[in-house]
Scaffold this motif. Structure first.
Motif, PDB file in Angstrom:
ATOM      1  N   LEU A 111      32.818  51.722  49.692  1.00  0.00           N
ATOM      2  CA  LEU A 111      33.969  51.701  48.781  1.00  0.00           C
ATOM      3  C   LEU A 111      33.634  52.459  47.493  1.00  0.00           C
ATOM      4  O   LEU A 111      34.430  53.255  46.995  1.00  0.00           O
ATOM      5  N   CYS A 112      32.445  52.215  46.961  1.00  0.00           N
ATOM      6  CA  CYS A 112      32.035  52.852  45.709  1.00  0.00           C
ATOM      7  C   CYS A 112      31.850  54.352  45.916  1.00  0.00           C
ATOM      8  O   CYS A 112      32.295  55.170  45.116  1.00  0.00           O
ATOM      9  N   TRP A 137      35.055  38.331  48.843  1.00  0.00           N
ATOM     10  CA  TRP A 137      34.564  38.076  47.474  1.00  0.00           C
ATOM     11  C   TRP A 137      33.844  39.313  46.938  1.00  0.00           C
ATOM     12  O   TRP A 137      34.075  39.760  45.816  1.00  0.00           O
ATOM     13  N   LEU A 138      32.997  39.902  47.760  1.00  0.00           N
ATOM     14  CA  LEU A 138      32.227  41.076  47.334  1.00  0.00           C
ATOM     15  C   LEU A 138      33.137  42.289  47.119  1.00  0.00           C
ATOM     16  O   LEU A 138      33.025  42.988  46.105  1.00  0.00           O
ATOM     17  N   LEU A 139      34.046  42.514  48.053  1.00  0.00           N
ATOM     18  CA  LEU A 139      34.940  43.672  47.908  1.00  0.00           C
ATOM     19  C   LEU A 139      35.898  43.476  46.738  1.00  0.00           C
ATOM     20  O   LEU A 139      36.293  44.439  46.085  1.00  0.00           O
ATOM     21  N   ALA A 159      33.914  44.444  43.824  1.00  0.00           N
ATOM     22  CA  ALA A 159      33.670  45.891  43.900  1.00  0.00           C
ATOM     23  C   ALA A 159      34.912  46.673  43.474  1.00  0.00           C
ATOM     24  O   ALA A 159      34.827  47.651  42.726  1.00  0.00           O
ATOM     25  N   ARG A 160      36.055  46.207  43.930  1.00  0.00           N
ATOM     26  CA  ARG A 160      37.306  46.878  43.616  1.00  0.00           C
ATOM     27  C   ARG A 160      37.501  46.944  42.095  1.00  0.00           C
ATOM     28  O   ARG A 160      37.826  48.000  41.538  1.00  0.00           O
ATOM     29  N   LEU A 161      37.268  45.800  41.444  1.00  0.00           N
ATOM     30  CA  LEU A 161      37.459  45.759  39.980  1.00  0.00           C
ATOM     31  C   LEU A 161      36.471  46.667  39.267  1.00  0.00           C
ATOM     32  O   LEU A 161      36.825  47.360  38.317  1.00  0.00           O
ATOM     33  N   ARG A 162      35.222  46.639  39.706  1.00  0.00           N
ATOM     34  CA  ARG A 162      34.203  47.440  39.013  1.00  0.00           C
ATOM     35  C   ARG A 162      34.409  48.935  39.245  1.00  0.00           C
ATOM     36  O   ARG A 162      34.145  49.741  38.368  1.00  0.00           O
TER      37      ARG A 162
END
Lengths: 194, 277
Positions: free
Chosen positions: A37-38, A75-77, A80-83
């Motif tokens: 994603l990143c 939870w992790l994604l 990740a999405r926000l960051r």
């Protein structure tokens, strides 16, 4: 590579309870997903940084993780999405290379990031469904087969195919809010629901 | 009408039109939102992705950064090298997971030597269930209920803690009945006194090339947690520390001998346990 569903459920609770082995297991199962994603939205260096931040934040704020709202990858994604979005909002001199915006050097938009996060979450959940259910969904959505064709191919009654589809769909939907940031993990205030 | 179940909404999203569900969903913001979520899942499923899911974790040096930042490496080394005090170890590594805590197969297939006390009522329930095999689940439920109210008088009937009517999900199986009883017969070993038994009254299930497996689920329509209780048996001892509030749904699945411990997704019976009384 992907944890069977039941195994992953145990992991959710162990992570929440602070078991460091569960953090390592979560890294092994889902850091590839987070990194993807990143990497699709950010430069290589930023993608590495954000991937690390995501796991550090997910661990430090694990008391806010409620496994009943969704599995660990959600939870992790979600974090990740926000960051990733934080990173994209930062003013930058040069455009970052992105895959989701078409590799044209344009920035990924919030919609791009959301859509990719959804795809990754759903694909991960699909991979962990029971075999038959997974096959039925794959034939329906990846091969565009109709109920009758799926039934023929798998040797199942059409009614069973329909039931697998509905149950599978309902199951893949679990955790979508969690990954959508309905629970902004960073603030206690009202959160944007995307 | 009440909110449709997630399953009904999923059926609607799949194009199986149900007038009532559709009308409700159109008028209800919550269900409209839920339906939109399901359509997003469908879109995500159908979206072409050139790359398969990443099969490998992110580079290991990134993990090392995470472990350093969180101070994990240190405590791990202490654990390994210096055999740190037990208080340092996070969590108990040998905690039985729900799956390993499932009763071993011997227990499941032959839980206790059959005594008149447990065998007789079970047989009578069974006969009744067979007699009404073609009848609706409700009828079976009433029949079984009547037996529980009128137990054999010569021996005390174990207390029924909870019951479930198992609705058929596939075409062939008939409705069945599950009840949860305290194992309190005198023959039981003292430490087994509080043990819970899950009893099933199921008419014969169709033969197939595999076997039937018993499960507990967290939710009837949208199970996200599941616990295997092993191959289907008339009486199954439950793990002593099982939280039944977390797993209130009894499920029977058709399984192949394929070595895959996961639920096949092919459920034939399912029902929610409700407190008896």
């Amino acid at each position: 590579m992907f944890a069977p569903d039941s195994l992953a459920r145990d992991l959710d609770g162990q992570f929440r309870a602070g078991d460091e082995d569960a953090l390592r297991a979560a890294w092994e199962h889902w850091s590839g997903l987070v990194h993807r994603l990143c990497r699709r939205s950010l430069s290589a260096a930023d993608a590495d940084d954000v991937t690390q931040q995501v796991f550090i934040e997910a661990w430090r704020k694990r008391d806010r993780y409620d496994p009943s709202r969704g599995p660990l990858p959600a939870w992790l994604l979600g974090i990740a999405r926000l960051r990733v979005l934080d990173q994209l909002r930062r003013p930058r001199a040069e455009p970052v290379g992105t895959d989701i915006a078409g590799g044209s050097g344009e920035r990924a938009t919030a919609d791009d990031v959301d859509a990719l996060a959804d795809r990754l979450l759903v694909a991960d959940a699909l991979a962990r469904l029971p075999d038959t259910q997974r096959r039925v969904l794959e034939l329906a959505y990846h091969q565009d087969l109709g109920h009758r064709d799926i039934a023929g191919q798998l040797g199942l009654p059409v009614g069973t195919v329909k039931s697998h589809l509905a149950r599978g769909l309902a199951r893949l939907r679990v955790g979508l809010e969690l990954s959508r940031g309905a629970s902004e993990p960073a603030s206690a205030g009202p959160a944007g629901t995307g | 009408m009440a909110h449709p179940s997630p399953h009904q909404l999923a059926q609607l999203a799949l194009g199986e039109h149900d007038q009532q569900v559709a009308e409700h969903a159109a008028a209800c913001t919550r269900c409209t939102a839920e339906l939109n979520r399901l359509r997003e899942v469908q879109a995500a499923l159908a979206a072409p992705d050139d790359e398969p899911l990443p099969a490998a974790p992110a580079p290991e040096h990134l993990w090392e950064g995470v472990a350093r930042e969180l101070g994990l490496g240190q405590s791990a080394e202490e654990r390994d090298d210096a055999a740190a005090t037990p208080a340092d170890s996070p969590g108990a590594p040998d905690d039985p997971s729900p799956l390993t805590a499932a009763p071993d197969p011997d227990d499941a297939s032959a839980p206790t030597p059959p005594t008149p006390l447990s065998a007789a009522p079970s047989r009578r329930n069974r006969v009744l269930a067979v007699a009404s095999a073609a009848a609706a689940a409700l009828v079976v439920a009433v029949a079984a209920g009547a037996l529980i109210l009128l137990p054999d008088t010569d021996e005390p009937e174990p207390a029924v803690a909870a019951e479930a009517t198992l609705e058929p999900l596939a075409d062939q199986p008939v409705p069945a009945r599950a009840s949860l009883v305290h194992r309190d017969d005198a023959d039981a070993e003292p430490d087994a006194a509080d043990e819970l038994l899950l009893r099933l009254d199921i008419d014969e299930l169709p033969e197939h090339d595999g076997y039937y497996e018993l499960w507990l689920l967290d939710d009837e329509d949208e199970p996200t947690a599941l616990l295997s209780l092993g191959p289907l048996s008339e009486e199954t001892a439950l793990p002593a520390d099982l939280d039944l509030d977390a797993y209130p749904v009894v499920d029977v699945s058709r399984e192949a001998y394929d070595g895959d411990p996961n639920h096949s997704g092919d459920s034939v019976l399912r029902g929610r346990l409700a407190d008896a009384g």
